[in-house]
Design a protein around this motif. Structure first.
Motif, PDB file in Angstrom:
ATOM      1  N   UNK A   1       0.832  -1.212   0.000  1.00 51.14           N
ATOM      2  CA  UNK A   1       0.000   0.000   0.000  1.00 51.14           C
ATOM      3  C   UNK A   1       0.861   1.255   0.000  1.00 51.14           C
ATOM      4  N   UNK A   2       1.887   1.235   0.879  1.00 52.53           N
ATOM      5  CA  UNK A   2       2.767   2.406   0.960  1.00 52.53           C
ATOM      6  C   UNK A   2       3.498   2.601  -0.362  1.00 52.53           C
ATOM      7  N   UNK A   3       3.904   1.482  -0.966  1.00 49.74           N
ATOM      8  CA  UNK A   3       4.612   1.568  -2.246  1.00 49.74           C
ATOM      9  C   UNK A   3       3.758   2.318  -3.263  1.00 49.74           C
ATOM     10  N   UNK A   4       2.451   2.088  -3.212  1.00 52.40           N
ATOM     11  CA  UNK A   4       1.524   2.762  -4.134  1.00 52.40           C
ATOM     12  C   UNK A   4       1.331   4.223  -3.776  1.00 52.40           C
ATOM     13  N   UNK A   5       0.936   4.363  -2.497  1.00 50.84           N
ATOM     14  CA  UNK A   5       0.535   5.666  -1.989  1.00 50.84           C
ATOM     15  C   UNK A   5       1.690   6.671  -1.990  1.00 50.84           C
ATOM     16  N   UNK A   6       2.884   6.192  -1.611  1.00 55.85           N
ATOM     17  CA  UNK A   6       4.015   7.111  -1.455  1.00 55.85           C
ATOM     18  C   UNK A   6       5.065   6.895  -2.528  1.00 55.85           C
ATOM     19  N   UNK A   7       4.604   6.561  -3.720  1.00 59.58           N
ATOM     20  CA  UNK A   7       5.552   6.295  -4.793  1.00 59.58           C
ATOM     21  C   UNK A   7       6.488   7.476  -5.033  1.00 59.58           C
ATOM     22  N   UNK A   8       5.945   8.691  -4.989  1.00 62.35           N
ATOM     23  CA  UNK A   8       6.768   9.886  -5.250  1.00 62.35           C
ATOM     24  C   UNK A   8       7.874  10.017  -4.201  1.00 62.35           C
ATOM     25  N   UNK A   9       7.503   9.752  -2.928  1.00 65.18           N
ATOM     26  CA  UNK A   9       8.499   9.862  -1.856  1.00 65.18           C
ATOM     27  C   UNK A   9       9.586   8.809  -2.038  1.00 65.18           C
ATOM     28  N   UNK A  10       9.183   7.609  -2.478  1.00 64.75           N
ATOM     29  CA  UNK A  10      10.175   6.549  -2.683  1.00 64.75           C
ATOM     30  C   UNK A  10      11.105   6.920  -3.840  1.00 64.75           C
ATOM     31  N   UNK A  11      10.523   7.475  -4.902  1.00 68.79           N
ATOM     32  CA  UNK A  11      11.361   7.919  -6.029  1.00 68.79           C
ATOM     33  C   UNK A  11      12.373   8.966  -5.566  1.00 68.79           C
ATOM     34  N   UNK A  12      11.924   9.874  -4.708  1.00 68.82           N
ATOM     35  CA  UNK A  12      12.802  10.933  -4.183  1.00 68.82           C
ATOM     36  C   UNK A  12      13.951  10.318  -3.367  1.00 68.82           C
TER      37      UNK A  12
END
Ligand code: HEC
Ligand code: HEC
Ligand code: HEC
Ligand code: HEC
Ligand code: HEC
Length: 467
Positions: A378-389
């Motif tokens: 879920x987090x991978x989906x929801x916070x994809x932008x943060x993970x990319x950063x």
């Protein structure tokens, strides 16, 4: 006599060519020196040209003149000519001769000036930081990259590595010429060794901008460390560093070592990471010799006088450890601290083995995405932008500190301003160096700093300072 000589120098083609080279290079050398003397800074490579390249041309010219004259003599003698070295007659009463001479002098002067100006400009370009940092791209990449991220990013390489004045300038030129050869033929060592044994003393470089007697006083350093747990728990350390310096007439604290009234000299191993004898000359002239625990070995270096660089050996080529980089990026908000296990996973991604920067970028991206997709979809989906950063930040961290082609990895270059990741201050302050009377170089924890808080969740002192 002089007339005779001139004739011999110009009588045959070889000598004539030689004479041309001599006059040309001599004019250029003199113009370049004059340009530097009137105060225009040509930069590092003007010296290679003035002092290395042009003199080589000059020497070639002289050899050609000599060879030409000998050939001419032999030729003359072989056909029985008596006056083999004789002159053309230069008669200044003839208008033709006068015009010819004026022409030669005029054209010669103009071309000399133009050539000198062009050379000057070329040299300026070659001396710039981008030139130093990128022409020898792979070789200087670690130093250049680290320099660009440091507080000295706007200070040119030459300001620290050459400094002002003519003598170092010539030295730098000669070693610069060798370095070009080393790069051209792949003769340089990997990694580039440190310290730089012939680095110019800090007095003439660092101290052009920083006064050694500046009183820095106490410096409060607050550092956040994140633990390996799911919540990335933040712990804070606060240290009050007694940097000191010269306050009024009293020198105290860490910058006491560079008080102009005291002198510390030492002998060490090649890499300066093991220090043997330490000699302290106090303001009243008394000398103390601190000896190491074991005998000083034969191969110990010459005596070196301590200056800024014995502590600040990484003022601009600052490499950091993955732990410090990740903590710093999290503390500054470059990475989203709410991502579970961010610290632990970032460390894993950075410390994995990669063969080059491309592989590292791809590997970091793959590992971080995989971790969150597998464990926290879920987090991978929801916070994809943060993970990319986070991934972009980790890629920058990796590519700024690790250079597989140059065999530079985490911790290759030690930093001597501390005592954790490498011996640093404790190379001398180890309580093992002592005088014959048993006096030791202190390692008292309160001498250099006051630890206000050490890895605490919410230190009281910081609550007081930032209510
Ligand atoms: C603020 C001063 C400063 C500037 C600017 C600077 N350097 Fe350095 N450099 C140093 C010091 C200090 C050392 C290490 C000296 C030592 O430990 O002996 C060093 C060391 C090096 C080394 C040896 C390897 C190492 O890291 O110890 C190389 C190569 C180098 N510098 C290249 C460069 C290049 C290229 C530039 C410009 C992009 C540059 N430097 C700019 C101060 C500087
Ligand atoms: C051309 C001028 C110049 C030279 C030469 C120079 N510095 Fe600096 N240095 C600066 C400036 C300007 C700053 C402040 C940068 C800032 O605060 O962003 C600085 C900052 C520093 C700092 C504090 C950096 C930090 O981490 O906050 C140290 C330490 C330092 N210099 C040491 C040195 C040493 C050692 C040398 C010689 C190898 C040197 N400097 C050469 C101009 C210079
Ligand atoms: C005995 C080791 C030592 C020597 C020698 C030394 N320094 Fe420092 N210096 C430190 C430490 C430790 C700090 C504070 C911690 C840090 O910035 O990492 C510091 C801090 C500084 C700062 C930053 C102050 C601030 O307000 O951020 C500057 C600038 C500086 N030193 C310049 C110099 C110069 C120039 C010399 C040579 C004349 C020199 N230092 C010699 C250890 C030393
Ligand atoms: C080359 C050896 C050497 C290194 C490296 C060195 N010191 Fe020192 N330091 C000395 C000597 C010698 C003394 C004088 C004896 C003493 O006070 O214990 C001294 C004294 C001091 C003092 C007391 C100054 C005073 O007011 O009398 C402080 C503070 C200090 N050092 C801090 C540091 C720090 C911080 C570092 C590392 C960044 C460091 N030193 C690295 C040799 C060294
Ligand atoms: C010779 C000087 C000196 C002595 C003695 C000394 N330290 Fe330090 N210590 C330093 C310097 C310099 C730093 C670097 C601070 C910085 O720039 O981060 C430091 C940093 C620290 C830190 C903060 C580390 C961090 O996470 O950044 C701790 C904790 C510490 N010292 C503990 C000790 C203890 C415990 C002792 C006594 C055994 C001790 N120190 C003795 C110079 C000294």
């Amino acid at each position: 006599m002089a007339k005779h000589y001139f004739a011999a120098m110009t009588r045959n083609k070889t000598s004539l060519a030689g004479t041309g080279l001599v006059i040309g290079s001599l004019t250029l050398i003199l113009s370049l020196i004059a340009i530097q003397m009137i105060g225009l800074r040509g930069g590092a490579y003007i010296g290679i040209i003035t002092f290395v390249l042009l003199p080589m041309v000059l020497a070639t010219g002289l050899v050609l003149i000599y060879v030409g004259i000998r050939r001419q003599r032999r030729l003359g003698e072989s056909i029985g000519m008596k006056d083999a070295g004789a002159f053309p007659i230069v008669d200044l009463n003839q208008e033709r001769t006068r015009k010819a001479i004026l022409g030669v002098v005029g054209v010669g002067t103009v071309s000399a000036v133009v050539l000198a100006a062009a050379t000057y400009k070329g040299v300026e370009v070659m001396d710039s930081t981008p030139f130093c940092g990128t022409v020898c791209h792979t070789v200087m990449q670690p130093e250049f990259t680290a320099h660009q991220r440091s507080p000295h990013a706007r200070v040119a390489c030459a300001d620290c590595h050459i400094g002002p004045g003519a003598d170092w300038f010539v030295k730098a030129k000669i070693s610069g010429a060798w370095q070009l050869v080393a790069v051209a033929f792949n003769l340089y060592p990997t990694p580039i060794p440190t310290p730089v044994h012939n680095l110019r003393p800090a007095r003439d470089t660092c101290e052009q901008c920083h006064w050694p007697t500046t009183h820095v006083g106490d410096l409060l350093k607050v550092k956040s460390v994140y633990t390996d747990d799911e919540a990335n728990t933040e712990l804070k350390t606060a240290v009050l560093l007694k940097v000191g310096g010269l306050a009024g007439r009293e020198a105290s604290g860490i910058h006491w070592h560079v008080n102009p009234d005291v002198q510390i000299r030492y002998r060490s191993s090649e890499d300066r990471q093991t220090i043997y004898d330490v000699e302290l000359t106090q303001p009243d002239g008394t000398v103390k010799l601190f000896k190491p625990a074991d005998e000083t070995p034969e191969e110990a270096s010459e005596w070196r006088t301590m200056d800024c660089i014995d502590c600040h050996n990484r003022p601009t080529h600052q490499y950091h450890l993955p732990m410090d980089e990740v903590d710093n990026a999290m503390a500054k908000g470059y990475m989203d601290k709410s991502l579970p296990f961010l610290k632990r996973e970032s460390m894993k991604a950075l410390e994995a083995q990669y063969n080059n920067h491309e592989e590292a970028r791809a590997g970091i991206s793959r590992q971080m995405h995989a971790f969150y997709q597998e464990n926290y979809p879920e987090i991978a989906d929801e916070k994809n932008a943060a993970i990319e950063q986070v991934i972009r930040e980790l890629q920058v961290i990796y590519t700024s500190n690790v250079f597989p082609e140059m065999k530079v990895t985490w911790g290759t270059y030690p930093d001597n301003t501390q005592h954790f990741d490498s011996p640093g201050c404790w190379r001398c302050h180890d309580r093992k160096h002592k005088t014959d009377d048993g006096e030791k170089i202190s390692r008292d924890c309160g001498m250099c700093h006051t630890i206000l808080a050490q890895e605490e969740e919410s230190p009281e002192i910081l609550e007081t300072l930032n209510p």
